[in-house]
Write a protein that holds these residues in place. Structure first.
Motif, PDB file in Angstrom:
ATOM      1  N   GLU A  72     -99.868 -72.292 -75.657  1.00  0.00           N
ATOM      2  CA  GLU A  72    -100.615 -72.525 -74.952  1.00  0.00           C
ATOM      3  C   GLU A  72    -102.012 -72.004 -74.369  1.00  0.00           C
ATOM      4  OE1 GLU A  72    -100.755 -74.457 -71.215  1.00  0.00           O
ATOM      5  OE2 GLU A  72     -99.414 -74.280 -72.407  1.00  0.00           O
ATOM      6  N   ALA A  73    -102.140 -70.797 -75.130  1.00  0.00           N
ATOM      7  CA  ALA A  73    -103.403 -70.266 -75.201  1.00  0.00           C
ATOM      8  C   ALA A  73    -104.452 -70.769 -76.034  1.00  0.00           C
ATOM      9  CB  ALA A  73    -102.806 -68.349 -75.525  1.00  0.00           C
ATOM     10  N   THR A  74    -103.594 -70.794 -77.202  1.00  0.00           N
ATOM     11  CA  THR A  74    -105.092 -71.838 -78.623  1.00  0.00           C
ATOM     12  C   THR A  74    -105.354 -73.028 -77.761  1.00  0.00           C
ATOM     13  OG1 THR A  74    -102.856 -72.887 -79.963  1.00  0.00           O
ATOM     14  CG2 THR A  74    -104.180 -70.313 -79.825  1.00  0.00           C
ATOM     15  N   ARG A  75    -104.168 -74.187 -77.517  1.00  0.00           N
ATOM     16  CA  ARG A  75    -103.907 -74.999 -77.239  1.00  0.00           C
ATOM     17  C   ARG A  75    -105.290 -75.099 -75.616  1.00  0.00           C
ATOM     18  NH1 ARG A  75    -103.815 -77.787 -71.972  1.00  0.00           N
ATOM     19  NH2 ARG A  75    -102.453 -76.196 -72.258  1.00  0.00           N
ATOM     20  N   GLN A  76    -105.015 -73.958 -74.933  1.00  0.00           N
ATOM     21  CA  GLN A  76    -106.489 -74.152 -73.485  1.00  0.00           C
ATOM     22  C   GLN A  76    -107.259 -74.364 -73.954  1.00  0.00           C
ATOM     23  OE1 GLN A  76    -105.055 -74.479 -70.051  1.00  0.00           O
ATOM     24  NE2 GLN A  76    -107.333 -75.163 -70.442  1.00  0.00           N
ATOM     25  N   LEU A  77    -107.430 -72.647 -75.323  1.00  0.00           N
ATOM     26  CA  LEU A  77    -109.195 -72.780 -75.282  1.00  0.00           C
ATOM     27  C   LEU A  77    -110.092 -74.372 -76.200  1.00  0.00           C
ATOM     28  CD1 LEU A  77    -111.492 -70.182 -75.245  1.00  0.00           C
ATOM     29  CD2 LEU A  77    -110.632 -69.708 -77.833  1.00  0.00           C
ATOM     30  N   ALA A  78    -108.476 -74.325 -77.502  1.00  0.00           N
ATOM     31  CA  ALA A  78    -109.261 -75.438 -77.596  1.00  0.00           C
ATOM     32  C   ALA A  78    -109.962 -76.765 -76.469  1.00  0.00           C
ATOM     33  CB  ALA A  78    -108.408 -75.733 -78.283  1.00  0.00           C
ATOM     34  N   GLN A  79    -109.105 -76.557 -75.505  1.00  0.00           N
ATOM     35  CA  GLN A  79    -109.055 -77.839 -74.703  1.00  0.00           C
ATOM     36  C   GLN A  79    -110.763 -77.241 -74.517  1.00  0.00           C
ATOM     37  OE1 GLN A  79    -106.923 -79.255 -71.624  1.00  0.00           O
ATOM     38  NE2 GLN A  79    -107.603 -79.579 -69.943  1.00  0.00           N
ATOM     39  N   TRP A  80    -111.068 -76.568 -73.803  1.00  0.00           N
ATOM     40  CA  TRP A  80    -112.660 -75.797 -72.734  1.00  0.00           C
ATOM     41  C   TRP A  80    -113.428 -75.660 -74.283  1.00  0.00           C
ATOM     42  CZ3 TRP A  80    -110.101 -70.509 -71.107  1.00  0.00           C
ATOM     43  CH2 TRP A  80    -108.888 -70.873 -69.970  1.00  0.00           C
ATOM     44  N   ARG A  81    -112.997 -75.341 -75.301  1.00  0.00           N
ATOM     45  CA  ARG A  81    -114.067 -75.524 -76.123  1.00  0.00           C
ATOM     46  C   ARG A  81    -114.705 -77.245 -76.231  1.00  0.00           C
ATOM     47  NH1 ARG A  81    -113.595 -75.490 -81.720  1.00  0.00           N
ATOM     48  NH2 ARG A  81    -115.190 -74.807 -82.713  1.00  0.00           N
ATOM     49  N   ALA A  82    -114.135 -78.425 -75.877  1.00  0.00           N
ATOM     50  CA  ALA A  82    -114.050 -79.515 -76.182  1.00  0.00           C
ATOM     51  C   ALA A  82    -115.143 -79.794 -75.348  1.00  0.00           C
ATOM     52  CB  ALA A  82    -113.205 -80.159 -76.747  1.00  0.00           C
ATOM     53  N   ALA A  83    -114.609 -79.412 -73.742  1.00  0.00           N
ATOM     54  CA  ALA A  83    -115.198 -80.048 -72.356  1.00  0.00           C
ATOM     55  C   ALA A  83    -116.397 -78.725 -72.326  1.00  0.00           C
ATOM     56  CB  ALA A  83    -113.828 -79.221 -70.792  1.00  0.00           C
ATOM     57  N   THR A  84    -116.626 -77.569 -73.263  1.00  0.00           N
ATOM     58  CA  THR A  84    -117.659 -76.891 -72.655  1.00  0.00           C
ATOM     59  C   THR A  84    -118.501 -76.932 -73.832  1.00  0.00           C
ATOM     60  OG1 THR A  84    -116.944 -76.325 -70.786  1.00  0.00           O
ATOM     61  CG2 THR A  84    -118.570 -75.716 -70.828  1.00  0.00           C
ATOM     62  N   PRO A  85    -118.977 -77.504 -74.272  1.00  0.00           N
ATOM     63  CA  PRO A  85    -119.595 -76.813 -75.705  1.00  0.00           C
ATOM     64  C   PRO A  85    -120.359 -75.353 -75.686  1.00  0.00           C
ATOM     65  CG  PRO A  85    -119.683 -79.098 -75.370  1.00  0.00           C
ATOM     66  CD  PRO A  85    -119.363 -78.795 -74.251  1.00  0.00           C
ATOM     67  N   VAL A  86    -120.794 -74.941 -76.285  1.00  0.00           N
ATOM     68  CA  VAL A  86    -121.333 -73.358 -76.307  1.00  0.00           C
ATOM     69  C   VAL A  86    -123.056 -73.995 -76.486  1.00  0.00           C
ATOM     70  CG1 VAL A  86    -121.826 -71.518 -77.188  1.00  0.00           C
ATOM     71  CG2 VAL A  86    -119.435 -72.086 -76.666  1.00  0.00           C
ATOM     72  N   ALA A  87    -123.536 -73.236 -76.275  1.00  0.00           N
ATOM     73  CA  ALA A  87    -125.345 -73.141 -76.195  1.00  0.00           C
ATOM     74  C   ALA A  87    -125.035 -72.592 -77.610  1.00  0.00           C
ATOM     75  CB  ALA A  87    -125.920 -72.334 -75.486  1.00  0.00           C
ATOM     76  N   LEU A 105    -114.512 -70.608 -65.078  1.00  0.00           N
ATOM     77  CA  LEU A 105    -115.613 -69.323 -64.965  1.00  0.00           C
ATOM     78  C   LEU A 105    -116.831 -69.813 -66.021  1.00  0.00           C
ATOM     79  CD1 LEU A 105    -116.685 -66.285 -64.306  1.00  0.00           C
ATOM     80  CD2 LEU A 105    -114.996 -65.784 -65.689  1.00  0.00           C
ATOM     81  N   LEU A 106    -115.995 -70.260 -67.692  1.00  0.00           N
ATOM     82  CA  LEU A 106    -116.447 -70.734 -68.873  1.00  0.00           C
ATOM     83  C   LEU A 106    -117.452 -71.611 -68.320  1.00  0.00           C
ATOM     84  CD1 LEU A 106    -116.218 -70.323 -71.787  1.00  0.00           C
ATOM     85  CD2 LEU A 106    -114.735 -71.951 -71.924  1.00  0.00           C
ATOM     86  N   ARG A 107    -117.563 -72.573 -67.424  1.00  0.00           N
ATOM     87  CA  ARG A 107    -118.493 -73.711 -67.237  1.00  0.00           C
ATOM     88  C   ARG A 107    -119.663 -72.776 -66.541  1.00  0.00           C
ATOM     89  NH1 ARG A 107    -114.166 -76.402 -66.307  1.00  0.00           N
ATOM     90  NH2 ARG A 107    -114.486 -76.556 -64.204  1.00  0.00           N
ATOM     91  N   ARG A 108    -119.481 -72.011 -66.062  1.00  0.00           N
ATOM     92  CA  ARG A 108    -120.417 -71.122 -64.925  1.00  0.00           C
ATOM     93  C   ARG A 108    -121.662 -70.698 -65.661  1.00  0.00           C
ATOM     94  NH1 ARG A 108    -116.896 -70.568 -61.515  1.00  0.00           N
ATOM     95  NH2 ARG A 108    -116.369 -68.315 -61.281  1.00  0.00           N
ATOM     96  N   ASP A 109    -120.706 -69.985 -67.276  1.00  0.00           N
ATOM     97  CA  ASP A 109    -121.398 -68.986 -67.965  1.00  0.00           C
ATOM     98  C   ASP A 109    -122.384 -69.597 -69.061  1.00  0.00           C
ATOM     99  OD1 ASP A 109    -120.887 -66.434 -68.840  1.00  0.00           O
ATOM    100  OD2 ASP A 109    -120.983 -67.177 -70.418  1.00  0.00           O
ATOM    101  N   ALA A 110    -122.095 -70.723 -69.275  1.00  0.00           N
ATOM    102  CA  ALA A 110    -122.639 -71.763 -70.235  1.00  0.00           C
ATOM    103  C   ALA A 110    -123.164 -72.288 -69.979  1.00  0.00           C
ATOM    104  CB  ALA A 110    -121.494 -72.764 -70.481  1.00  0.00           C
ATOM    105  N   LEU A 111    -123.644 -72.787 -68.008  1.00  0.00           N
ATOM    106  CA  LEU A 111    -124.914 -73.728 -67.484  1.00  0.00           C
ATOM    107  C   LEU A 111    -125.756 -72.504 -66.934  1.00  0.00           C
ATOM    108  CD1 LEU A 111    -123.188 -75.089 -65.241  1.00  0.00           C
ATOM    109  CD2 LEU A 111    -124.934 -75.939 -67.145  1.00  0.00           C
ATOM    110  N   ALA A 112    -125.415 -70.887 -67.267  1.00  0.00           N
ATOM    111  CA  ALA A 112    -126.012 -69.933 -66.852  1.00  0.00           C
ATOM    112  C   ALA A 112    -126.995 -69.497 -68.023  1.00  0.00           C
ATOM    113  CB  ALA A 112    -125.628 -68.557 -65.768  1.00  0.00           C
ATOM    114  N   ALA A 113    -126.539 -69.575 -69.075  1.00  0.00           N
ATOM    115  CA  ALA A 113    -126.813 -69.038 -70.740  1.00  0.00           C
ATOM    116  C   ALA A 113    -128.216 -69.927 -70.029  1.00  0.00           C
ATOM    117  CB  ALA A 113    -126.190 -69.775 -71.636  1.00  0.00           C
ATOM    118  N   PRO A 114    -129.650 -68.793 -70.564  1.00  0.00           N
ATOM    119  CA  PRO A 114    -130.724 -69.554 -71.230  1.00  0.00           C
ATOM    120  C   PRO A 114    -130.365 -70.215 -72.059  1.00  0.00           C
ATOM    121  CG  PRO A 114    -130.912 -66.881 -72.509  1.00  0.00           C
ATOM    122  CD  PRO A 114    -128.866 -67.638 -71.810  1.00  0.00           C
ATOM    123  N   ALA A 115    -131.649 -71.225 -72.146  1.00  0.00           N
ATOM    124  CA  ALA A 115    -131.870 -71.941 -72.682  1.00  0.00           C
ATOM    125  C   ALA A 115    -132.092 -72.243 -74.490  1.00  0.00           C
ATOM    126  CB  ALA A 115    -132.873 -73.053 -72.542  1.00  0.00           C
ATOM    127  N   GLY A 116    -131.846 -72.486 -75.690  1.00  0.00           N
ATOM    128  CA  GLY A 116    -132.626 -72.245 -76.691  1.00  0.00           C
ATOM    129  C   GLY A 116    -131.991 -70.729 -77.235  1.00  0.00           C
TER     130      GLY A 116
END
Length: 890
Positions: A701-716, A879-890
């Protein structure tokens, strides 16, 4: 057994018996003639050899006479050279009148010595053994005489030329001695010839002493003096060595003659003079002493020449006796050959009459044996036929023994003493070796089967029955109890303080303690009771029959006292204890698994009540066990029915407050009950084995959930990707399927291995080698490894260097403490972890001051209620999406 056509034709082509009998008549006659001729030739050769040996001995005597003459001629020749040499005469201090007198005496002595030498060489010309050596010696002596008569040689060269001739004659003597002993003469004759050589060598060494001694007195030049002294010392050592060899003489008369010569005044006086000269006590000789020494030297030479003559005469008499005996043997061979020829004719006639019947009988018996009938072989007829019959009988007996051994192997009687009896002959050896190989192979297979069965049912460390065998033994005991109506008892023994022994002294010491405990338990129980090791530090004792429950409690107390005695571990001493749970089956109706569970539950209560004690399973524990069984069933049902889910507690970077990952935590919402705390159901799952199913669920369940978040919210770009941490139990980690479970979860989710972190406790790393190996393999796959609750176990900071870990998680008890010692310990953990290249995560951060201290100590990451409580999957993803949006560009 039927014969083939070829065998039948070969048998028909065999000649009739009378032809063989005729051959038997003729062959002995021919053999007797041949043997007689061969024996006569051998005896004739022996006679010829004895004659040649006699000739060689004569040559030996003549050669010694010639050598003695040459050496006697050397003294007057040297005297003439000294007379003609004023320097030598002056060195000796001799007056002129004495020199003139000695000159005439030397001429007379030289003439006499020449006559003796020439006569000996003349006699040698007719001896085939030494004729050539005699001719060479005569030629050399003639040249030498001309040289010294013409005064063309100095003293030293003249001496060396005489010695060369003497050496050649001595070499010819050695060759003659070899020729005499190479004809196969008896040992006594060989020893007599050897005695001649020994005496001759002494005579030669003696003859050389006086010239070399006088030479050492004549030399004035230092360098020449050293050389002359060296030659004199060498001659003295040769003389002494020759004297020692005289002790090995074989002839008794010769030894007695030598002892008389050796005891003579002449030999004693000269030996004393030469010994003093060797010691440097004689620088020159007065005229009377010189005359006496020369006369004594000649007299000693005469004595030794007589001794040589005695030795030669003894050898010659032995050789003549050998020749006479050889001639007698030749005559005896001829007479015996004639007698044998006559006897052979008579014996052939008698043999022809007796052998026919015996051979026919033997042939009939051999035919039966060839057809497979092992009949008794009758021995009749001449000795040779009896010998063949006996040999055939032995072969039949051997075949019978082979048959008996084969039958023993066929019926499986491998302990039959018959199999150890050897079989006669090369074929018997091969067959017996084959039989022994078969027996050995069968026994090895039985031993291997026994060893494998023993290994499968026994603990390799203590040699006690293992868990599987313990269940089997308990089941069998319960069956017996059901038939007899008697009680069966089970004592569950859990050691106290064993992990501390491992941590303090190492696993080898822990193994030694376990062996000692096993020995003490076996010694404390009754002969019919069985001690088993379940694994780790857990043992059980099966007791049957049981007369009363208090007997089991008494036994438990004795076991606790025995186990609690100190154990010597190398040079140290380890002390442990034991908590014992007692369970009783009163009529054998209890299932083995149930009895084990009851005893285990009682042992848990003993530990909970203070350890080092015994508790018996009662109704209260029965209720607890029933509740535990009901909870286990509910856990299994909850896993299958989707009642469990995960929550995710964020892990934050201390310096930047950015989200770095999550720790996945399992939660259970049980219908009709509500949320069940993890500390309520996780320990039950640990004891029952359900923890492996829970771990697999959490991993998937944990690996499936993180893989799903990773696909939905790519890291900068440039930012690290979040990880998910999963707690893995020690029981699951020790299971060989852990590696496959992790690999399957990663493959099913598509999550990279580097984003999965497995959290394990310190004790798992320290106590279980299999778990350690599995962690190393998982880390090799790229999975991160974290030590959870660090500081609460027994791991030292120095061990971090060699552990397969990437992250250190500091326990919340240290983070929450404000004690100076704990604050310093936290700082030390952080610095040590960074030194070893580990990432540090602080658990249970609930106050700003705690976070500030961690930031000041450069702690990498933190988690706790101050930062975030564990969140459902939806909120954690947000929370992961908010953290990604708050990340500075570049």
């Amino acid at each position: 057994m039927r014969r083939t056509p070829d065998e039948g034709r070969r048998q028909r082509r065999g000649g009739p018996l009378w032809r063989y009998l005729a051959a038997l008549v003729l062959l002995p006659l021919v053999g007797v003639v041949v043997l007689t001729v061969a024996a006569a030739q051998a005896r004739a050769a022996e006679v010829a050899g004895a004659e040649r040996a006699e000739v060689a001995v004569r040559a030996l005597a003549l050669l010694d006479a010639a050598r003695s003459g040459v050496e006697q001629e050397m003294i007057p020749a040297l005297t003439l050279s000294i007379v003609d040499d004023p320097v030598a005469a002056a060195a000796l201090g001799l007056p002129t009148f004495f020199l003139r007198a000695q000159e005439q005496a030397a001429l007379d002595e030289a003439a006499r010595a020449r006559t003796s030498t020439d006569a000996a060489l003349e006699r040698l010309t007719g001896n085939p053994v030494a004729a050539e050596a005699a001719a060479h010696a005569a030629e050399d002596v003639t040249k030498l005489r001309r040289a010294y008569e013409g005064r063309r040689l100095g003293i030293e060269e003249l001496h060396l030329r005489f010695l060369a001739v003497s050496n050649d004659l001595m070499a010819a003597q050695a060759a003659a001695a070899v020729a005499a002993t190479s004809e196969g003469v008896p040992v006594a004759t060989m020893r007599a010839v050897s005695d001649v050589r020994t005496v001759a060598q002494l005579a030669q060494a003696t003859a050389r002493q006086m010239p070399l001694f006088l030479g050492s007195l004549l030399v004035d030049d230092q360098e020449q003096l050293i050389g002359s002294r060296t030659a004199w010392e060498t001659a003295w050592m040769d003389y002494r060595d020759a004297q020692r060899r005289m002790d090995t003489l074989s002839g008794e008369p010769l030894r007695e003659a030598w002892q008389e010569v050796r005891a003579s005044d002449v030999v004693a006086d000269l030996d004393g003079l030469f010994a003093r000269g060797l010691a440097g006590e004689v620088r020159n000789l007065a005229l009377p002493d010189l005359v006496v020494a020369l006369l004594q030297s000649q007299e000693r030479g005469t004595l030794l020449a007589g001794l040589v003559g005695t030795a030669v005469e003894e050898a010659r008499s032995l050789v003549e006796a050998d020749r006479a005996r050889a001639e007698d043997r030749l005559q005896a061979v001829l007479v015996m050959g004639a007698g044998l020829l006559a006897g052979s004719v008579l014996g052939a006639v008698l043999l022809g009459r007796s052998v026919t019947r015996a051979l026919r009988l033997l042939a009939a018996q051999a035919t039966e044996i060839s057809q497979g009938s092992l009949v008794e072989v009758e021995a009749d007829g001449p000795r040779e036929v009896r010998t063949v019959s006996a040999a055939l009988g032995s072969a039949v007996a051997g075949l019978r023994r082979i048959q008996d051994q084969a039958q023993a192997v066929a019926r499986g009687d491998l302990d039959d003493a018959l199999l150890d009896e050897p079989l006669p002959g090369p074929l018997g050896e091969v067959v017996h070796a084959s039989v022994r190989a078969i027996v050995t192979s069968v026994r090895q297979r039985e031993e291997l089967q026994f060893a494998l069965a023993h290994r499968a049912t026994h603990d390799p460390l203590t040699e006690l029955p293992n868990r599987a065998q313990a269940v089997t033994l308990v089941t069998s005991a319960l069956h017996r109890g059901r038939r007899s109506g008697e009680m069966t008892g089970l004592l569950y023994i859990d050691l106290d303080g064993f992990k501390a022994v491992n941590d303090a002294h190492g696993h080898a010491a822990g193994d030694e303690v376990l062996r000692a405990v096993a020995a003490r338990l076996r010694a404390a129980v009754r002969p019919g009771d069985v001690v088993c090791r379940l694994g780790g530090d857990e043992f059980v004792v099966l007791v049957e029959p049981v007369h009363a429950e208090h007997d089991l409690l008494d036994l438990a107390e004795r076991l606790i006292a025995s186990v609690s005695r100190p154990v010597a571990v190398g040079t140290a001493t380890a002390t442990i204890g034991a908590s014992i749970g007692v369970a009783v089956s009163r009529d054998g109706g209890t299932d083995a698994d149930v009895l084990f569970a009851e005893a285990d539950t009682a042992a848990c209560r003993a530990k909970a009540h203070g350890r080092g004690r015994a508790e018996i399973f009662d109704e209260t524990l029965r209720l607890q066990l029933a509740e535990q069984a009901e909870l286990e069933a509910a856990i299994a049902h909850g896993l299958a029915g989707g009642e469990m889910h995960l929550v995710y507690q964020p892990v934050v970077d201390v310096a930047s407050d950015r989200l770095t990952g999550y720790e996945a935590l399992v939660r259970w919402d049980r219908p009709g009950v509500g949320a069940v705390p993890p500390d309520r159901f996780v320990p039950v799952a640990e004891r029952s084995g359900l923890i492996r199913d829970i771990d697999r669920f959490v991993l998937g369940e944990a690996t499936r959930q993180l893989a799903q978040w990773r696909a939905a919210t790519p890291v900068a770009p440039g930012r690290p990707e979040p990880t998910v941490a999963v707690n893995v139990s020690g029981r699951h980690l020790a299971d060989r399927r852990i590696v496959a479970d992790v690999a399957e979860a990663l493959e099913a989710s598509g999550l990279p291995a580097r984003l999965l972190v497995l959290e394990v406790t310190e004790t798992v790393l320290v106590d279980d080698p299999a778990a350690y190996d599995h962690l190393t393999e998982l880390r090799g796959m790229g999975v991160g490894i974290a030590i959870d609750d660090f500081g609460t176990g027994y791991t030292s900071i120095g061990q971090l260097r060699s552990m397969p870990v990437d992250t250190l998680k500091i326990d919340r008890s240290f983070v929450a403490s404000a004690e100076p010692a704990h604050l310093e310990l936290v700082a030390l953990m952080i610095r040590a972890a960074h030194t070893f290249g580990l990432t540090v995560v602080a658990e249970g951060v609930e106050e700003q001051a705690q976070l500030a201290r961690l930031r000041a100590e450069a702690c990498d990451r933190a988690q706790g209620y101050l930062l975030s409580r564990p969140l459902p999957a939806v909120e954690a993803g947000a929370l992961l999406r908010r953290d990604a949006l708050a990340a500075p560009a570049g």
